[in-house]
Design an enzyme around this catalytic site. Structure first.
Site, short mmCIF file in Angstrom:
data_model
loop_
_atom_site.label_atom_id
_atom_site.label_comp_id
_atom_site.label_asym_id
_atom_site.label_seq_id
_atom_site.Cartn_x
_atom_site.Cartn_y
_atom_site.Cartn_z
N CYS A 1 10.53 13.14 37.79
CA CYS A 1 11.32 14.13 36.45
C CYS A 1 12.40 14.31 37.12
O CYS A 1 12.96 14.79 37.93
CB CYS A 1 10.80 14.14 35.86
SG CYS A 1 8.66 13.74 34.72
N ARG B 1 15.58 9.39 39.29
CA ARG B 1 14.21 9.86 39.02
C ARG B 1 13.06 9.67 38.28
O ARG B 1 11.75 9.98 38.50
CB ARG B 1 14.30 11.45 39.58
CG ARG B 1 15.62 12.19 39.76
CD ARG B 1 15.74 13.45 39.94
NE ARG B 1 13.99 13.91 40.45
CZ ARG B 1 14.40 15.21 41.38
NH1 ARG B 1 14.74 14.62 42.56
NH2 ARG B 1 13.00 15.71 41.31
N TRP C 1 9.10 10.61 33.83
CA TRP C 1 8.35 9.08 34.37
C TRP C 1 6.29 10.15 34.27
O TRP C 1 6.58 11.18 35.11
CB TRP C 1 7.81 9.15 35.68
CG TRP C 1 7.62 8.69 37.02
CD1 TRP C 1 8.14 7.35 36.44
CD2 TRP C 1 6.17 8.25 37.42
NE1 TRP C 1 7.03 6.34 38.11
CE2 TRP C 1 6.13 7.68 37.71
CE3 TRP C 1 5.48 10.02 37.54
CZ2 TRP C 1 4.66 7.62 37.70
CZ3 TRP C 1 4.32 9.29 38.29
CH2 TRP C 1 3.92 7.76 38.66
N ASN D 1 9.39 19.33 35.98
CA ASN D 1 8.40 18.20 36.89
C ASN D 1 7.63 18.46 37.38
O ASN D 1 7.69 20.05 38.14
CB ASN D 1 9.88 18.03 37.96
CG ASN D 1 9.16 17.25 37.96
OD1 ASN D 1 9.02 15.83 38.63
ND2 ASN D 1 10.41 17.59 39.97
N GLY D 2 6.68 18.26 37.77
CA GLY D 2 5.26 18.11 38.93
C GLY D 2 3.88 17.83 37.51
O GLY D 2 3.75 17.82 36.65
N GLU E 1 6.93 -4.34 54.86
CA GLU E 1 7.83 -3.96 54.10
C GLU E 1 8.42 -5.45 53.05
O GLU E 1 9.04 -4.95 51.42
CB GLU E 1 9.39 -3.66 54.58
CG GLU E 1 10.59 -3.06 54.23
CD GLU E 1 10.55 -1.62 53.33
OE1 GLU E 1 9.59 -0.95 52.73
OE2 GLU E 1 11.03 -1.46 52.43
N LYS F 1 9.21 -4.59 48.84
CA LYS F 1 10.24 -4.55 48.19
C LYS F 1 10.16 -6.11 46.60
O LYS F 1 10.44 -5.92 45.26
CB LYS F 1 11.50 -5.67 49.05
CG LYS F 1 12.25 -4.25 49.81
CD LYS F 1 13.39 -3.34 49.12
CE LYS F 1 13.06 -2.07 49.87
NZ LYS F 1 11.59 -1.02 49.79
N GLU G 1 8.23 -4.22 44.80
CA GLU G 1 8.45 -3.12 43.96
C GLU G 1 9.87 -3.61 42.64
O GLU G 1 10.27 -3.33 41.48
CB GLU G 1 9.67 -2.63 44.66
CG GLU G 1 8.47 -1.36 45.59
CD GLU G 1 9.32 -0.68 46.45
OE1 GLU G 1 9.57 1.05 46.63
OE2 GLU G 1 10.43 -1.12 47.31
N HIS H 1 -8.05 -14.93 59.09
CA HIS H 1 -8.90 -14.87 58.60
C HIS H 1 -9.01 -14.12 57.39
O HIS H 1 -10.03 -13.20 57.23
CB HIS H 1 -9.33 -12.86 59.47
CG HIS H 1 -9.36 -13.17 61.10
ND1 HIS H 1 -10.64 -13.84 61.76
CD2 HIS H 1 -8.05 -13.30 61.68
CE1 HIS H 1 -10.53 -13.77 62.88
NE2 HIS H 1 -8.67 -13.70 63.43
N LYS I 1 11.94 7.22 42.33
CA LYS I 1 12.66 7.17 43.38
C LYS I 1 12.21 8.86 44.15
O LYS I 1 11.89 8.45 45.67
CB LYS I 1 14.35 7.18 43.53
CG LYS I 1 14.68 7.71 44.50
CD LYS I 1 16.67 7.46 45.23
CE LYS I 1 16.02 7.11 47.23
NZ LYS I 1 15.64 5.29 47.22
C1 G6P Z 1 9.08 6.30 45.96
C2 G6P Z 1 10.32 5.22 46.88
C3 G6P Z 1 9.95 4.28 47.87
C4 G6P Z 1 9.89 5.42 48.93
C5 G6P Z 1 8.28 6.13 48.13
C6 G6P Z 1 8.35 7.50 49.68
O1 G6P Z 1 7.47 4.84 46.34
O2 G6P Z 1 10.23 4.63 45.26
O3 G6P Z 1 11.48 3.93 47.88
O4 G6P Z 1 10.07 4.91 49.85
O5 G6P Z 1 8.44 7.19 47.62
O6 G6P Z 1 9.53 8.36 49.35
P1 G6P Z 1 10.62 9.04 50.34
O7 G6P Z 1 11.45 10.33 49.82
O8 G6P Z 1 8.79 9.77 51.13
O9 G6P Z 1 10.97 8.34 51.64
#
Ligand code: G6P
Length: 618
Positions: free
Chosen positions: A2, A27, A74, A100-101, A491, A495, A498, A514, A613
């Site tokens: 948040c 956030r 969030w 936040n938390g 990755e 993406k 996400e 497999h 994020k």
């Molecule tokens: C969230 C973000 C991702 C990021 C992950 C780890 O899920 O949306 O983009 O890779 O956290 O975050 P960090 O700050 O530890 O790289």
């Protein structure tokens, strides 16, 4: 997770808080709210489910006041809704709080506070864990404590990691902030006759670059001219702020349609900045002035463990590869959230490398804490945020120089982390005498070409758009890679999930036969990462197996690779890269593909649903 903002000064707080929340919206963005108090102690609270623009319309009707706090959420406890949005007020209506938390013991605290509410004929007005905080404070105020003491008491009762901002109608010239554990930061901004509070710097930068970061256990009492910090042992002091060197322009979207697109284009620059001065050729050295680990520590390392979450985990997987191949010592990677609960055995002389762009991810911080408490192993943080919690927990840090990343899906911090890990591998290999000056020079020269590899990859944007047009409506993708391209396949799939909300799986190409092959048919496109390299022939065998099941193949390979382009249905050429550096040439294309697919689907690319994020909850 948040976003928190606060203001106390001489201007109308509402618009300032709203602007701050807009800069922190990455956030969390499922609901938001603002509370302001005027000089006479009149309190107004406005909360809305949905994006900030919904709140923006509502606050036009709000009375003004020069003191206030705000929040963009969030959801953890309770669905996104007006009633669950923060700020939360005490049932007395005097105390307002944003958090936040997670308050892990909120059930226990609710039960304890229930009698008081029953006696007053009131009930809880939200499903959140946060609501116990104003109630705890209020109870202590009624018992005659000062607000500062009541807040300190309430914070002391919470279990978990929490960042809090609070205000009180009876004290309209002050706001309060508290930080407990690693629930993300709280930073105070110093203005001229006004003060600001935020979870993160972007909210402060338009107003000030003079800031103070709260430490774990701090409670800040803030008026329009001063800050006093009260620590857990009740001692108080006036903190000394620092100047931050961040350009407010760096957090503007400029001509780009999305922050993600802007940040993809910023990658060559982010890479050059991250590498600058850290890869020297004459004499060859890596991270010579940037890694504060004693040379004896570097020499004694026998194993390296690289940890992270999400995109940072994929960087960690590639980092593992480089530490083995470049530094020549055993290395492994792990998902930070799994690692610490496995009671892992680190063994002697293990170096732990924590990759986290935000420096705040609670799973990664928890793993670092576990390492410190149980193993005392040396730790290096790879992060984009100087002064973040990860840098405090680590023995040494490699700070990326990517500039603020606003798009929720990590892009430029991924390539920045890769560069840092490559440099670290060179540094360790050099310190241990495993890399001759000649080989080290060669490795570093290769790394110096990375920005241009990325630059040229970005130029394939149009081709990515064509492929996205063709496959934008597919419901599934399988992404295949081998060797160092396997983490990239993961990755690429991440993406797609996400930002495009497409089901995508990243697989090691050898594993496909497999199980996943059973999924394939004409409707199931497969993306194959197939640059020339030692495993190219094995990769083309996998492609043949896919084609035999009539699944369309989109191959990403070396520009001009006629054999490959003739073998597959669709081809995207990237600049040929040395075998260890293919992550730099392939990354922009996998990012742009996901971006373009999301675009064809008309999705909210910078704020994908359900994500945040900075993930400061477990
Ligand atoms: C969230 C973000 C991702 C990021 C992950 C780890 O899920 O949306 O983009 O890779 O956290 O975050 P960090 O700050 O530890 O790289």
């Amino acid at each position: 997770m948040c976003g928190i903002v606060g203001y106390v000064g001489h201007q109308s707080a509402g618009p300032i808080l709203l602007e701050g929340l807009q800069r922190l919206e990455y956030r969390g963005y499922d609901s938001s709210g603002i509370a302001v108090i005027d000089r006479d102690g009149a309190l107004a609270v406005m909360k809305r489910e949905g994006k900030l623009r919904d709140l923006q319309a509502a606050i036009q009707q709000m009375p003004s006041g020069a003191t206030g706090i705000g929040h963009t959420r969030w959801a953890t406890h309770g669905q996104p809704s007006d009633r669950n949005a923060h700020p939360h007020a005490s049932s007395s209506g005097d105390v307002i709080v944003v958090q936040n938390g997670i308050v892990e013991n909120y059930r226990e605290l609710r039960a304890e506070l229930q009698d008081q509410l029953d006696a007053e004929g009131r009930s809880w007005h939200s499903d959140t864990d946060t609501e116990v905080i104003p109630e705890l404070i209020s109870k202590e105020l009624i018992a005659g404590r000062s607000f500062e003491d009541a807040l300190a008491y309430a914070v002391g009762r919470l279990r978990g990691a929490n960042a809090i901002a609070a205000a009180h109608r009876g004290d309209p010239d002050r706001i309060y902030a508290a930080r407990k554990g690693s629930a993300g930061g709280i930073v105070i901004g110093y203005g001229d006759g006004e003060m600001f509070v935020a979870s993160d710097l972007p909210a402060l930068l338009p107003h000030t670059t003079t800031v103070y970061h709260l430490e774990d256990g701090d409670i800040a009492v803030i008026d329009d001219r001063s800050v006093r910090i009260r620590q857990e042992n009740r001692t108080s002091f006036q903190p000394t702020p620092v100047q931050v060197d961040l350009d407010p322009v760096a957090i503007a979207r400029g001509p780009y349609r999305h922050f993600m697109l802007k940040e993809i284009h910023e990658q060559p620059r982010a890479l050059s900045d991250t590498i600058r001065g850290r890869a020297r050729l004459e004499p060859p050295s890596a991270l010579a002035d940037d890694l504060e680990l004693p040379i004896e520590t570097l020499r004694s390392i026998q194993r390296v463990l690289v940890i992270g979450m999400g995109t940072s985990l994929h960087a960690a997987m590639i980092g593992r590869w480089w530490i083995e191949q470049v530094a020549g010592i055993p290395a492994d990677f792990d998902n930070a959230s799994e690692f610490r609960f496995r009671a892992p055995l680190l063994g002697p002389s293990t170096l732990v490398v924590a990759v986290t762009q935000s420096g705040e991810t609670i799973d990664t911080l928890g793993a670092m804490n576990h390492v410190r408490q149980h193993w005392g192993a040396p730790q290096v943080a790879v992060t984009n945020v100087e002064g973040s919690e990860a840098t405090r927990q680590a023995d040494a840090s490699i700070i990326l120089r990517c500039g603020p990343e606003v798009g929720v899906a990590s892009t430029k911090t991924f390539v920045g982390s890769l560069a840092a890990l490559y440099l670290l591998a060179c540094r360790i290999g050099h310190a241990q005498g495993r890399l001759s000056p000649h080989v080290l020079t060669d490795r570093l020269e290769q790394l110096l070409t990375a920005p241009s590899l990325v630059e040229r990859g970005i130029q394939r944007a149009e081709r990515c758009a064509e492929i996205a047009q063709r496959f934008g409506t597919a419901s599934n993708f399988l992404v295949l890679g081998r060797g160092i391209e396997y983490p990239l396949a993961m990755e690429a799939a991440l993406k797609c999930k996400e930002i495009s909300y497409v089901h995508a799986e990243g697989y090691a190409a050898g594993e496909m036969k497999h199980g996943p092959i059973a999924l394939l048919d004409q409707e199931f496109p497969v993306i194959a990462l197939a640059p020339r390299g030692p495993l190219f022939d094995k990769m083309t065998s996998a492609i043949q197996q896919v084609s035999a099941r009539r699944a369309p193949v989109i191959a990403i390979g070396d520009e001009g690779d006629k054999d490959l382009s003739e073998l597959v249905d669709h081809f995207i050429g990237v600049p040929p890269a040395p075998p260890l550096l293919t992550p730099f040439s392939l990354t922009p294309v996998i990012q742009l593909l996901a971006y373009q697919i999301a675009l064809t689907r008309g999705l909210d690319i910078d704020q994908p649903r359900n994500l945040a994020k900075t993930v400061t909850v477990e």
